[in-house]
Design an enzyme around this catalytic site. Structure first.
Site, PDB file in Angstrom:
ATOM      1  N   ASP A  22       2.738   8.283   9.422  1.00 45.09           N
ATOM      2  CA  ASP A  22       3.321   7.019   9.882  1.00 45.09           C
ATOM      3  C   ASP A  22       3.534   6.081   8.703  1.00 45.09           C
ATOM      4  O   ASP A  22       2.877   6.216   7.659  1.00 45.09           O
ATOM      5  CB  ASP A  22       2.371   6.331  10.873  1.00 45.09           C
ATOM      6  N   LYS A  23       4.386   5.085   8.920  1.00 46.01           N
ATOM      7  CA  LYS A  23       4.692   4.128   7.841  1.00 46.01           C
ATOM      8  C   LYS A  23       3.408   3.501   7.287  1.00 46.01           C
ATOM      9  O   LYS A  23       3.236   3.373   6.068  1.00 46.01           O
ATOM     10  CB  LYS A  23       5.632   3.040   8.389  1.00 46.01           C
TER      11      LYS A  23
END
Ligand code: URA
Length: 264
Positions: free
Chosen positions: A105-106
């Site tokens: 994920d970011k």
């Protein structure tokens, strides 16, 4: 010239019968055109063969894989109109030829593999392979024995099937953990600046969407920091600072290449 199905199975995309199935499903392209003919004769040196849009390398020594210590704030993609991708921190690595193996994920950090080898990527991300991935996570609160048992036996995260059993170890708990601004942003707005928190190591054998966060969320804990520390038996190199990357060593590549897809 070589048969398409032989080439794909030699390159490690799957067994002959698996790759014939991929052809029938339209997952294989030859020079950008879907080929549903496993018997098609191809010249891999002059033709671009892709599986699920990812190039399949002809010779093993063309296969390159980097280990990146992904910093938080970058997305695991080759291009994006709005966000910075992991390629922003990898000068000289061309997103036209390389791509991330799976995703973080970011806001997640740690070990991300970047390769030009579709077969390697497939081996590591295929749902049938069950490649172990280990994460260190920082969560709100303290895990109870019941919650630990749920994670270890297979948590229900609202999908059709429960998650596979995970290995979980509590590394440390703290009753006065002072959150950084970034960590606080990952938590509900009402979260105070100082909380009870736990540092946990978890190994999972699948790669469902936001899986680790959802597993803890299902047990009423929020993840405010997540770092992947190993894939298979390959650990993140402790010498790599966030944003640092290097090519995998031959023995690391060998270890990843030897991951077997489960039959049946
Ligand atoms: N699980 C998550 O929830 N996020 C990641 O980035 C990786 C695994």
């Amino acid at each position: 010239m070589i048969r398409l199905d032989k080439y794909l199975s030699d390159a490690g995309t799957g067994t002959r019968s698996t790759v014939r199935d991929y052809c029938r499903k339209g997952l294989i392209t030859v020079d950008g055109v879907v080929s549903k003919h496993p018997e098609q004769k191809i010249d891999p040196r002059n033709m671009k063969i892709c599986y699920c849009g990812k190039p399949v390398c002809y010779e093993r020594d063309e296969s390159i894989c980097y280990m990146l210590n992904k910093p938080a704030g970058y997305i695991s993609a080759t291009r994006d109109d709005r966000e910075q991708t992991v390629f922003s921190v990898m000068p000289g690595v061309d997103p036209d030829h390389f791509f991330p193996v799976g995703r973080l994920d970011k806001d997640s950090e740690g070990l991300l593999l970047i390769t030009n080898d579709g077969a390697l990527s497939h081996r590591l991300t295929s749902p049938r392979a069950h490649v172990p991935k280990t994460y260190e996570v920082w969560i709100s609160g303290i895990l109870t024995d019941i919650e630990l048992a749920s994670l270890r036996e297979g948590t229900d995260i609202g999908d059709e099937t429960r998650c596979l059993p995970a290995e979980v170890m509590i590394l440390h708990t703290e009753t006065s953990y002072k959150l950084t601004e970034k960590e606080r942003e990952c938590l509900p707005d009402s979260t105070p600046a100082v909380i009870t928190a736990s540092h946990v190591r978890i190994t999972i054998y699948e790669g469902r969407y936001h899986q680790v966060k959802r597993m803890f969320h299902a047990n009423r804990h929020e993840v405010f920091r997540l770092k992947r520390v190993s894939i298979g038996l390959v650990p993140l190199d402790p010498e790599l600072q966030p944003g640092g990357f290097r090519k995998l060593k031959p023995e690391e590549l060998e270890q990843l290449m030897s991951v077997k897809e489960r039959q049946g």
